[in-house]
Design a protein around this motif. Structure first.
Motif, PDB file in Angstrom:
ATOM      1  N   ILE A 100       0.872  -1.173   0.000  1.00 31.12           N
ATOM      2  CA  ILE A 100       0.000   0.000   0.000  1.00 31.12           C
ATOM      3  C   ILE A 100       0.909   1.222   0.000  1.00 31.12           C
ATOM      4  CG2 ILE A 100      -1.738   1.343   1.234  1.00 31.12           C
ATOM      5  CD1 ILE A 100      -2.777  -1.276   2.418  1.00 31.12           C
ATOM      6  N   ILE A 101       0.682   2.101  -0.973  1.00 29.18           N
ATOM      7  CA  ILE A 101       1.445   3.342  -1.083  1.00 29.18           C
ATOM      8  C   ILE A 101       0.556   4.485  -0.612  1.00 29.18           C
ATOM      9  CG2 ILE A 101       2.656   4.903  -2.653  1.00 29.18           C
ATOM     10  CD1 ILE A 101       3.068   2.385  -4.486  1.00 29.18           C
ATOM     11  N   LEU A 142     -10.980  -1.961   3.740  1.00 29.48           N
ATOM     12  CA  LEU A 142     -10.037  -2.961   3.266  1.00 29.48           C
ATOM     13  C   LEU A 142      -9.963  -4.157   4.210  1.00 29.48           C
ATOM     14  CD1 LEU A 142      -7.979  -3.564   0.999  1.00 29.48           C
ATOM     15  CD2 LEU A 142      -6.246  -2.525   2.466  1.00 29.48           C
ATOM     16  N   LEU A 143      -9.952  -3.884   5.500  1.00 33.85           N
ATOM     17  CA  LEU A 143      -9.819  -4.955   6.483  1.00 33.85           C
ATOM     18  C   LEU A 143     -11.155  -5.582   6.848  1.00 33.85           C
ATOM     19  CD1 LEU A 143      -7.065  -3.488   8.835  1.00 33.85           C
ATOM     20  CD2 LEU A 143      -6.810  -4.970   6.838  1.00 33.85           C
ATOM     21  N   GLY A 144     -12.245  -5.005   6.321  1.00 31.59           N
ATOM     22  CA  GLY A 144     -13.552  -5.622   6.485  1.00 31.59           C
ATOM     23  C   GLY A 144     -14.200  -5.458   7.845  1.00 31.59           C
ATOM     24  N   LEU A 203      -3.021  -1.628   9.356  1.00 35.03           N
ATOM     25  CA  LEU A 203      -2.628  -2.195   8.061  1.00 35.03           C
ATOM     26  C   LEU A 203      -1.330  -2.984   8.191  1.00 35.03           C
ATOM     27  CD1 LEU A 203      -3.497   0.860   5.793  1.00 35.03           C
ATOM     28  CD2 LEU A 203      -4.646  -1.380   5.756  1.00 35.03           C
ATOM     29  N   SER A 204      -0.390  -2.428   8.926  1.00 35.52           N
ATOM     30  CA  SER A 204       0.897  -3.089   9.139  1.00 35.52           C
ATOM     31  C   SER A 204       0.691  -4.420   9.861  1.00 35.52           C
ATOM     32  CB  SER A 204       1.814  -2.154   9.933  1.00 35.52           C
ATOM     33  OG  SER A 204       3.098  -2.687  10.064  1.00 35.52           O
ATOM     34  N   PHE A 224     -13.048   7.582  -0.156  1.00 30.08           N
ATOM     35  CA  PHE A 224     -13.280   7.322   1.265  1.00 30.08           C
ATOM     36  C   PHE A 224     -13.125   8.623   2.041  1.00 30.08           C
ATOM     37  CE2 PHE A 224     -12.010   3.304  -0.543  1.00 30.08           C
ATOM     38  CZ  PHE A 224     -12.924   2.413   0.021  1.00 30.08           C
ATOM     39  N   GLU A 225     -13.749   8.672   3.221  1.00 25.44           N
ATOM     40  CA  GLU A 225     -13.668   9.868   4.055  1.00 25.44           C
ATOM     41  C   GLU A 225     -12.234  10.143   4.486  1.00 25.44           C
ATOM     42  OE1 GLU A 225     -16.086  12.106   4.763  1.00 25.44           O
ATOM     43  OE2 GLU A 225     -17.262  10.911   3.341  1.00 25.44           O
TER      44      GLU A 225
END
Length: 180
Positions: free
Chosen positions: A5-6, A176-178, A40-41, A166-167
């Protein structure tokens, strides 16, 4: 699909300013962004930052101040159990003709080289048209957030077809992580 992810920096990770973020004290995280990077990490994503920093070329702040901002960002992310794997930046002005200033792809090329990962298919989260254009040029999946210059980018409505909006980075991360 790649687990890369950038992220753009100003306006995505930290609050942006039309007068530039010139000091570590002015570097203030967007609410929820640091926690989002940590999540995310921990979910196994490789995280990279690609940021235009023409304030260096303009003489608004020295390289040492940029390094201090990035140290602060890294420290805050680490406090959330996360890790930013790579930070690339363009220190040039908009008229210098470099290959690293977004929408050119040099910063993403650097990320690929440093991490040994292809950017193709990666999420690229930004708040400006330049971010989206750079993402498309490298076959990344562009994402627009409304923070920073995101609302202005939306208002212009250019090149936004098939770009999820997205906000904030935290909202994108929830999607993304649901989970919220």
């Amino acid at each position: 699909m790649t687990r890369l992810i950038i992220l753009d920096r100003d306006g995505v990770i930290n609050e942006d300013s039309d007068n530039y973020i010139r000091s570590v004290d002015e570097w203030i995280p967007v609410p929820g962004s640091i926690e989002a990077i940590g999540r995310l990490s921990k979910a196994g994503y490789t995280l990279a930052v690609a940021t235009n920093q023409s304030g260096i070329a303009r003489g608004y702040y020295p390289m040492s101040e940029l390094e201090a901002m990035h140290d602060k960002m890294n420290h805050l992310v680490q406090e959330q159990g996360g890790h930013i794997d790579c930070i690339t930046f363009c220190p040039h002005g908009p008229d210098e003709g470099c290959q690293c200033r977004k929408p050119e792809t040099g910063l993403v090329d650097q990320i690929e080289q440093r991490l040994g990962l292809p950017a193709s298919g990666a999420w690229f989260v930004g708040d400006s048209l330049k971010d989206l254009q750079c993402a498309r040029r490298k076959n990344c999946q562009p994402v627009l957030v409304r923070t920073g210059k995101g609302e202005r980018t939306l208002a212009k409505g250019e090149e936004l077809e098939d770009v999820p909006v997205f906000e904030s980075l935290a909202d994108f991360t929830d999607h993304l992580l649901g989970h919220p």
